[in-house]
Design a protein around this motif. Structure first.
Motif, mmCIF file in Angstrom:
data_model
loop_
_atom_site.group_PDB
_atom_site.id
_atom_site.type_symbol
_atom_site.label_atom_id
_atom_site.label_comp_id
_atom_site.label_asym_id
_atom_site.label_seq_id
_atom_site.Cartn_x
_atom_site.Cartn_y
_atom_site.Cartn_z
ATOM 1 N N TRP A 35 0.524 -7.728 1.501
ATOM 2 C CA TRP A 35 1.331 -6.565 1.143
ATOM 3 C C TRP A 35 0.640 -5.719 0.076
ATOM 4 N N GLN A 36 -0.040 -6.358 -0.865
ATOM 5 C CA GLN A 36 -0.757 -5.607 -1.898
ATOM 6 C C GLN A 36 -1.825 -4.695 -1.301
ATOM 7 N N GLN A 37 -2.316 -5.053 -0.124
ATOM 8 C CA GLN A 37 -3.348 -4.259 0.541
ATOM 9 C C GLN A 37 -2.769 -3.220 1.514
ATOM 10 N N LEU A 38 -1.547 -3.434 1.979
ATOM 11 C CA LEU A 38 -0.944 -2.540 2.971
ATOM 12 C C LEU A 38 -0.027 -1.497 2.351
ATOM 13 N N ARG A 39 0.549 -1.808 1.212
ATOM 14 C CA ARG A 39 1.558 -0.913 0.622
ATOM 15 C C ARG A 39 0.948 0.403 0.172
ATOM 16 N N ASN A 40 1.782 1.392 0.032
ATOM 17 C CA ASN A 40 1.385 2.727 -0.446
ATOM 18 C C ASN A 40 0.300 3.377 0.408
ATOM 19 N N ARG A 41 0.360 3.139 1.712
ATOM 20 C CA ARG A 41 -0.569 3.793 2.662
ATOM 21 C C ARG A 41 -2.044 3.523 2.343
ATOM 22 N N GLN A 42 -2.338 2.339 1.847
ATOM 23 C CA GLN A 42 -3.711 2.025 1.459
ATOM 24 C C GLN A 42 -4.636 1.770 2.649
ATOM 25 N N LEU A 43 -4.071 1.419 3.789
ATOM 26 C CA LEU A 43 -4.905 1.124 4.951
ATOM 27 C C LEU A 43 -4.777 2.261 5.957
ATOM 28 N N ARG A 44 -5.849 3.022 6.118
ATOM 29 C CA ARG A 44 -5.943 4.134 7.071
ATOM 30 C C ARG A 44 -4.854 5.190 6.849
ATOM 31 N N GLY A 45 -4.268 5.217 5.651
ATOM 32 C CA GLY A 45 -3.229 6.199 5.356
ATOM 33 C C GLY A 45 -1.922 5.962 6.089
ATOM 34 N N PHE A 48 3.367 1.089 6.020
ATOM 35 C CA PHE A 48 3.869 -0.189 6.509
ATOM 36 C C PHE A 48 5.185 -0.516 5.824
ATOM 37 N N ASN A 49 6.061 -1.170 6.551
ATOM 38 C CA ASN A 49 7.277 -1.745 5.997
ATOM 39 C C ASN A 49 7.124 -3.253 6.075
ATOM 40 N N ARG A 50 7.731 -3.942 5.131
ATOM 41 C CA ARG A 50 7.696 -5.403 5.215
ATOM 42 C C ARG A 50 9.085 -5.932 5.500
ATOM 43 N N GLN A 51 9.134 -7.063 6.186
ATOM 44 C CA GLN A 51 10.385 -7.680 6.616
ATOM 45 C C GLN A 51 11.252 -6.635 7.319
ATOM 46 N N PHE A 52 10.677 -6.082 8.370
ATOM 47 C CA PHE A 52 11.271 -4.972 9.106
ATOM 48 C C PHE A 52 12.034 -5.478 10.336
ATOM 49 N N CYS A 59 10.359 -8.713 11.385
ATOM 50 C CA CYS A 59 8.902 -8.777 11.455
ATOM 51 C C CYS A 59 8.311 -8.732 10.054
ATOM 52 N N ASP A 60 7.226 -9.459 9.839
ATOM 53 C CA ASP A 60 6.604 -9.506 8.517
ATOM 54 C C ASP A 60 6.192 -8.120 8.045
ATOM 55 N N PHE A 61 5.429 -7.404 8.864
ATOM 56 C CA PHE A 61 4.959 -6.061 8.517
ATOM 57 C C PHE A 61 4.998 -5.194 9.771
ATOM 58 N N ALA A 62 5.382 -3.943 9.586
ATOM 59 C CA ALA A 62 5.425 -3.029 10.727
ATOM 60 C C ALA A 62 4.931 -1.659 10.304
ATOM 61 N N CYS A 63 4.053 -1.095 11.126
ATOM 62 C CA CYS A 63 3.666 0.301 10.997
ATOM 63 C C CYS A 63 4.402 1.008 12.119
ATOM 64 N N ARG A 64 5.535 1.610 11.777
ATOM 65 C CA ARG A 64 6.384 2.220 12.806
ATOM 66 C C ARG A 64 5.675 3.373 13.502
ATOM 67 N N GLU A 65 4.929 4.156 12.749
ATOM 68 C CA GLU A 65 4.229 5.309 13.325
ATOM 69 C C GLU A 65 3.308 4.895 14.464
ATOM 70 N N ARG A 116 -9.320 -6.129 11.090
ATOM 71 C CA ARG A 116 -8.672 -6.253 12.401
ATOM 72 C C ARG A 116 -7.407 -5.399 12.483
ATOM 73 N N ILE A 117 -6.644 -5.327 11.394
ATOM 74 C CA ILE A 117 -5.458 -4.469 11.385
ATOM 75 C C ILE A 117 -5.893 -3.012 11.503
ATOM 76 N N GLY A 118 -6.920 -2.638 10.764
ATOM 77 C CA GLY A 118 -7.439 -1.269 10.839
ATOM 78 C C GLY A 118 -7.906 -0.917 12.233
ATOM 79 N N GLU A 119 -8.588 -1.841 12.901
ATOM 80 C CA GLU A 119 -9.028 -1.602 14.276
ATOM 81 C C GLU A 119 -7.832 -1.415 15.203
ATOM 82 N N ALA A 120 -6.798 -2.210 14.995
ATOM 83 C CA ALA A 120 -5.595 -2.076 15.819
ATOM 84 C C ALA A 120 -4.939 -0.714 15.580
ATOM 85 N N LEU A 121 -4.947 -0.245 14.341
ATOM 86 C CA LEU A 121 -4.395 1.081 14.043
ATOM 87 C C LEU A 121 -5.231 2.174 14.697
#
Length: 148
Positions: A35-45, A48-52, A59-65, A116-121
């Motif tokens: 979460w420290q790495q995903l919060r505040n749009r730190q990954l590819r802008g 993410f929401n947590r516990q969505f 779900c643990d983390f979700a990028c709804r967009e 890997r998350i960045g590649e998926a995005l």
């Protein structure tokens, strides 16, 4: 395998948001670290929401967009593969893509997990300008039945 783990985690919440809040208060070390790495749009802008909540699942983390769900699995998931498969099938039927990591992957090599998350995005086109709120499948299904 018996399902005590699931019964212990089913406390009869009438709304998924109450359970989501509880899970956010009681995160694992791997979840906190990611979460420290995903919060505040730190990954590819991307936000993410947590516990969505999506339907009956949280779900643990979700990028709804990008309709991407990131799940972290601890050791107990090795014994609940059928449950995880059904969960993933449901989430995919809702239009989400699910990627999973073991907790130890996050703890030992978070850079590879983030890559890997960045590649998926990067491999998932944005859905466009629609501002429709996602994730509220529960209320959407009630609305379609005329209940609300």
């Amino acid at each position: 395998m018996d399902n005590d783990w699931f019964r212990a985690n089913d406390k009869g919440y009438s709304r998924p948001t109450a359970r989501s809040r509880e899970l956010r208060r009681n995160t694992t070390e791997a979840e906190r670290r990611l979460w420290q790495q995903l919060r505040n749009r730190q990954l590819r802008g991307k936000r993410f929401n947590r516990q969505f909540p999506v339907g009956q699942f949280i779900c643990d983390f979700a990028c709804r967009e990008q309709r991407l769900i990131v799940e972290l699995d601890g050791g107990h998931h090795a014994h609940v593969l059928d449950y995880d498969l059904r969960r993933t099938q449901f989430l995919e039927a809702q239009g989400y893509r699910v990627i999973r990591f073991w907790n130890n992957e996050v703890m030992e090599n978070i850079e590879a997990v983030l890559m890997r998350i960045g590649e998926a995005l990067d491999n998932r086109p944005s859905p466009g300008p629609s501002r429709r709120r996602e994730g509220s499948l529960w209320s959407r299904s009630l609305r379609s039945r005329g209940s609300i």
